[in-house]
Write a protein that holds these residues in place. Structure first.
Motif, PDB file in Angstrom:
ATOM      1  N   VAL A  94       0.831  -1.205   0.000  1.00  0.00           N
ATOM      2  CA  VAL A  94       0.000   0.000   0.000  1.00  0.00           C
ATOM      3  C   VAL A  94       0.862   1.251   0.000  1.00  0.00           C
ATOM      4  N   GLN A  95       1.876   1.259   0.844  1.00  0.00           N
ATOM      5  CA  GLN A  95       2.668   2.474   1.008  1.00  0.00           C
ATOM      6  C   GLN A  95       3.437   2.830  -0.264  1.00  0.00           C
ATOM      7  N   VAL A  96       4.046   1.828  -0.900  1.00  0.00           N
ATOM      8  CA  VAL A  96       4.843   2.127  -2.084  1.00  0.00           C
ATOM      9  C   VAL A  96       3.962   2.597  -3.234  1.00  0.00           C
ATOM     10  N   GLN A  97       2.754   2.058  -3.311  1.00  0.00           N
ATOM     11  CA  GLN A  97       1.837   2.532  -4.350  1.00  0.00           C
ATOM     12  C   GLN A  97       1.413   3.971  -4.089  1.00  0.00           C
ATOM     13  N   ARG A  98       1.175   4.301  -2.820  1.00  0.00           N
ATOM     14  CA  ARG A  98       0.779   5.669  -2.462  1.00  0.00           C
ATOM     15  C   ARG A  98       1.914   6.645  -2.753  1.00  0.00           C
ATOM     16  N   GLU A  99       3.133   6.262  -2.434  1.00  0.00           N
ATOM     17  CA  GLU A  99       4.267   7.165  -2.593  1.00  0.00           C
ATOM     18  C   GLU A  99       4.593   7.438  -4.055  1.00  0.00           C
TER      19      GLU A  99
END
Length: 399
Positions: A361-366
């Protein structure tokens, strides 16, 4: 004695003398002949065996099988090793889902603890929030998920664990975002003149993420989809990388274009794409050096590789390989690579060893780009397309 009787006697004597001479000659000729061979040597050979020719012609003794005829200078090449048959993508997904579900990861434990409580109080929510943050979900997504869960469980009056799990699944799936396009740009095309143009996939990442191995495994995925693949070994700073690629390629019949050690990576990448164009390959996978993101010169060189390739064919896919165990450091790497080469997708490796699934989730958001592939193991077919629903279901399978 009259004359007739005398002639008769002389004739008989002459005949006797001639007969004796002839008999002597015949006897002498018989003695000059060699003795007859033994009876066993006159027997015919059995069926399936060779005759007994003379040794002066290099022929064999009787009773042995004739070897196949070969030319004197012919080198008999050994039969090529059979090619591997890569596992189909569908079965990969099923197997990887089972493996992910079997991981004792922090995210699964946190969700399980939340649903196991008879009463969810403030302490429970704080504990749950801490668990999500430590699972690399990130502060923003964690706050968003906790607030959504608290609101829905309260407003909808959810008390049943089964109903709570469904709510949890919906909210977590929304964070992973199943609407993102996770397909790979691997379809070839044509240029303005109608010439064949292969799809080009550039694979980048730092040392230790499993980048070269990922290229080899991705080649297997594409071969399983009946793609004609060519590999470009543009990591010229490490000779072992090119050797490693050739090993991967030989297993599935995929050719590799490589250059000399320390050769210009952009030149090798260009040659690989040109070879793919001339050979009408469907996809050219280009492996690059595992560059440290802190080395500005090396990052600039990576940008050069992409620019040089695009003189021949557009780079349709730039995959950034990230080690799922690196957490925040992986996000820092991702931001810098995105600035240099316009990353289009993420490959998360070592997800089985990390157990911090929140990094998805985090890498997609970033980055604003999807996770397209995940690696869950060291097997040759332990790489598969990422599926948001299967990932969430696997994480919740223990809850």
């Amino acid at each position: 004695m009259n004359a007739d009787l005398l002639y008769l006697i002389v004739g008989v004597v002459a005949l006797l003398v001639v007969g004796a001479v002839v008999a002597t000659v015949v006897v002498r000729r018989r003695r000059a002949l060699p003795p007859a061979p033994p009876a066993e040597e006159l027997e015919r050979p059995a069926v399936g065996t060779a005759t007994a020719p003379s040794k002066e012609r290099g022929e064999r003794a009787p009773g042995t099988t004739a070897p196949p005829e070969t030319l004197p200078d012919t080198q008999v090449e050994p039969a090529p090793a059979p090619l591997d048959v890569p596992e189909a993508p569908e079965s990969r997904l099923t197997r990887l889902r089972r493996r992910l579900a079997g991981q004792d990861n922090a995210l699964s434990r946190g969700l399980l603890a939340l649903l196991a409580r008879d009463r969810i109080d403030e302490d429970t929510w704080e504990e749950f929030e801490d668990t999500l943050i430590t699972s690399d979900l990130g502060v923003g997504p964690t706050t968003e998920l906790v607030e959504a869960l608290r609101t829905r469980l309260k407003v909808e009056g959810v008390a049943d664990p089964g109903a709570a799990r469904r709510v949890l699944r919906e909210e977590l799936l929304r964070l992973v975002d199943p609407t993102m396009d996770r397909s790979l740009a691997t379809e070839p095309g044509t240029d303005a003149n109608g010439a064949h143009v292969p799809a080009v996939v550039l694979v980048v990442g730092v040392n230790g993420t499993g980048k070269t191995t990922t290229v080899g495994k991705l080649a297997r995925v594409l071969v399983a989809e009946d793609k004609d693949v060519l590999l470009g070994a543009a990591d010229t700073f490490r000779a072992a990388a090119a050797d490693q690629l050739e090993t991967w390629g030989s297993r599935v019949g995929v050719p590799v274009v490589r250059g000399a050690e320390q050769a210009d990576p952009a030149s090798v990448a260009f040659d690989a794409v040109r070879a793919g164009q001339q050979g009408e390959a469907d996809v050219v996978l280009v492996d690059t050096a595992g560059r440290l993101h802190s080395k500005t010169g090396l990052m600039d060189e990576l940008g050069k590789v992409k620019r040089v390739i695009e003189r021949t064919a557009p780079v349709g896919e730039v995959l950034l390989v990230l080690d799922a165990t690196t957490g925040q450091n992986g996000l820092t790497q991702a931001r810098i690579f995105r600035e240099v080469v316009d990353v289009t997708g993420i490959v998360l490796t070592k997800l089985d060893g990390s157990a911090k699934g929140g990094i998805v989730v985090q890498v997609q958001r970033e980055l604003g780009v999807p996770v397209k592939l995940i690696g869950l193991g060291e097997g040759v077919d332990d790489l598969a397309p990422f599926d948001a629903e299967q990932f969430v279901d696997a994480v919740l399978s223990e809850a």
